[in-house]
Design a protein around this motif. Structure first.
Motif, short mmCIF file in Angstrom:
data_model
loop_
_atom_site.label_atom_id
_atom_site.label_comp_id
_atom_site.label_asym_id
_atom_site.label_seq_id
_atom_site.Cartn_x
_atom_site.Cartn_y
_atom_site.Cartn_z
N ALA A 110 0.83 -1.21 0.00
CA ALA A 110 0.00 0.00 0.00
C ALA A 110 0.86 1.26 0.00
N ALA A 111 2.00 1.21 0.70
CA ALA A 111 2.88 2.38 0.78
C ALA A 111 3.43 2.79 -0.57
N GLY A 112 3.74 1.81 -1.43
CA GLY A 112 4.20 2.14 -2.77
C GLY A 112 3.17 2.96 -3.52
N ALA A 113 1.89 2.58 -3.39
CA ALA A 113 0.82 3.33 -4.03
C ALA A 113 0.63 4.69 -3.37
N MET A 114 0.76 4.75 -2.04
CA MET A 114 0.66 6.02 -1.33
C MET A 114 1.68 7.03 -1.86
N GLU A 115 2.92 6.56 -2.01
CA GLU A 115 3.98 7.46 -2.46
C GLU A 115 3.69 7.99 -3.86
N ALA A 116 3.14 7.13 -4.71
CA ALA A 116 2.83 7.56 -6.07
C ALA A 116 1.80 8.67 -6.09
N VAL A 117 0.71 8.51 -5.32
CA VAL A 117 -0.33 9.53 -5.38
C VAL A 117 0.09 10.83 -4.71
N ILE A 118 1.04 10.76 -3.77
CA ILE A 118 1.62 11.99 -3.23
C ILE A 118 2.25 12.81 -4.35
N HIS A 119 2.83 12.10 -5.33
CA HIS A 119 3.47 12.76 -6.47
C HIS A 119 2.53 12.90 -7.66
N LYS A 120 1.23 12.78 -7.39
CA LYS A 120 0.18 13.01 -8.39
C LYS A 120 0.21 12.02 -9.54
N VAL A 121 0.57 10.78 -9.23
CA VAL A 121 0.51 9.70 -10.21
C VAL A 121 -0.57 8.72 -9.77
N PRO A 122 -1.51 8.37 -10.62
CA PRO A 122 -2.53 7.39 -10.24
C PRO A 122 -1.89 6.08 -9.81
N ALA A 123 -2.51 5.38 -8.86
CA ALA A 123 -1.85 4.19 -8.33
C ALA A 123 -2.85 3.13 -7.86
N ILE A 124 -2.37 1.88 -7.93
CA ILE A 124 -3.11 0.72 -7.45
C ILE A 124 -2.16 -0.11 -6.59
N ALA A 125 -2.66 -0.58 -5.46
CA ALA A 125 -1.97 -1.62 -4.69
C ALA A 125 -2.79 -2.90 -4.86
N ILE A 126 -2.13 -4.00 -5.21
CA ILE A 126 -2.86 -5.25 -5.43
C ILE A 126 -2.22 -6.39 -4.66
N SER A 127 -3.05 -7.17 -3.98
CA SER A 127 -2.58 -8.25 -3.12
C SER A 127 -3.37 -9.53 -3.39
#
Length: 262
Positions: A110-127
């Protein structure tokens, strides 16, 4: 061609990451930046006390020594992409094991996706949800359902239709079933996870204590409308939960202001 940046908290050679690459290569250019070793449950951590070395494994495929997924996204966005250019999408996963309920706060995925959206990049975390010891994954799980779902979601986003505002991402959990057993996709809320205290105390050969933190079974508090991520997985649905980074408890602001005045 659209460009997707991938990371994974299970490490650069994780089977889930390889399945994710295989699924997405037909629809986009892929760049991978992932930790050199397993960094599960590292949360949204950023390494500030030591330098990090990015190593090229092959074309558009990198590992970073002792990095978290957050480090990987942070470093790659500012060093692998030209100024003014960002990937069209970041996907973190496919994680081995569930990331539901409050486990999201521990999750490196989830943190990888969090970091992306902080930088205004759409993101998905998938498990990929699995049994307690993930024996199904170790025995050659094919990730068929996970690959089908991520291609569907990524394709919709790459067609310029990301459904969320800034600083929000999609948290996806895949039930441990075959694709033809799935009942569909259900949009869910974060469940209320019940935790135990599974720690194991040991002594090393010098008589010094050390502890292993164990794995907790997926136990949760039932939701009134049966609409949380845990319940969707139990009913053989894919769970898609919109997550926002704003942790403010807005309903309590007025109560806290009154409390401070007493």
């Amino acid at each position: 061609m659209k460009h997707i940046l991938l990371t994974n908290d299970d490490g650069f050679d994780a089977v889930g990451l390889k399945a994710l690459i295989e699924a997405l290569l037909p629809i986009a250019k892929i760049t991978v930046v992932a930790p050199a070793r397993n960094k599960s449950a590292c949360g949204h951590s950023l390494t500030l006390d030591k330098p990090l070395r990015m190593i090229c494994v092959e074309d558009d495929y990198y590992k970073i020594d002792d990095a978290s997924p957050t480090d990987c996204i942070f470093i790659s966005l500012s060093n692998l992409f030209k100024e003014g250019y960002k990937p069209d999408l970041v996907i973190s996963g496919i994680n081995i094991g569930a990331n539901m309920g409050e486990d999201i706060t521990y999750s490196g995925t989830a943190a990888g996706a969090m970091e992306a959206v902080i930088h205004k990049v759409p993101a998905i975390a998938i498990s990929q949800v699995c049994n307690d010891k993930c024996e199904d994954i170790k025995n050659g799980w094919d990730f068929e359902l996970a690959k089908k779902v991520i291609v569907e979601l990524a394709s919709k986003i790459l067609d310029n239709s990301f459904p969320l505002d800034e600083r929000k991402f999609l948290n996806v959990n895949i039930p441990p079933i075959k694709a033809d057993e799935c009942n569909g996709i259900k949009v869910t809320k974060v469940g209320y996870r019940e935790y135990g205290n599974d720690t194991h105390r040991h002594l090393n050969p010098r008589g010094e204590e050390y502890y292993w933190i164990g794995l907790h079974p997926l136990i949760w508090k039932p939701s009134e409308k049966k609409d949380c991520d845990f319940e969707a997985i139990k009913a053989n649905y894919v769970s898609v939960t919109p997550i926002m980074l704003d942790l403010t408890s807005y309903n309590d602001i007025q109560a806290i202001e009154s409390w401070l005045k007493k």
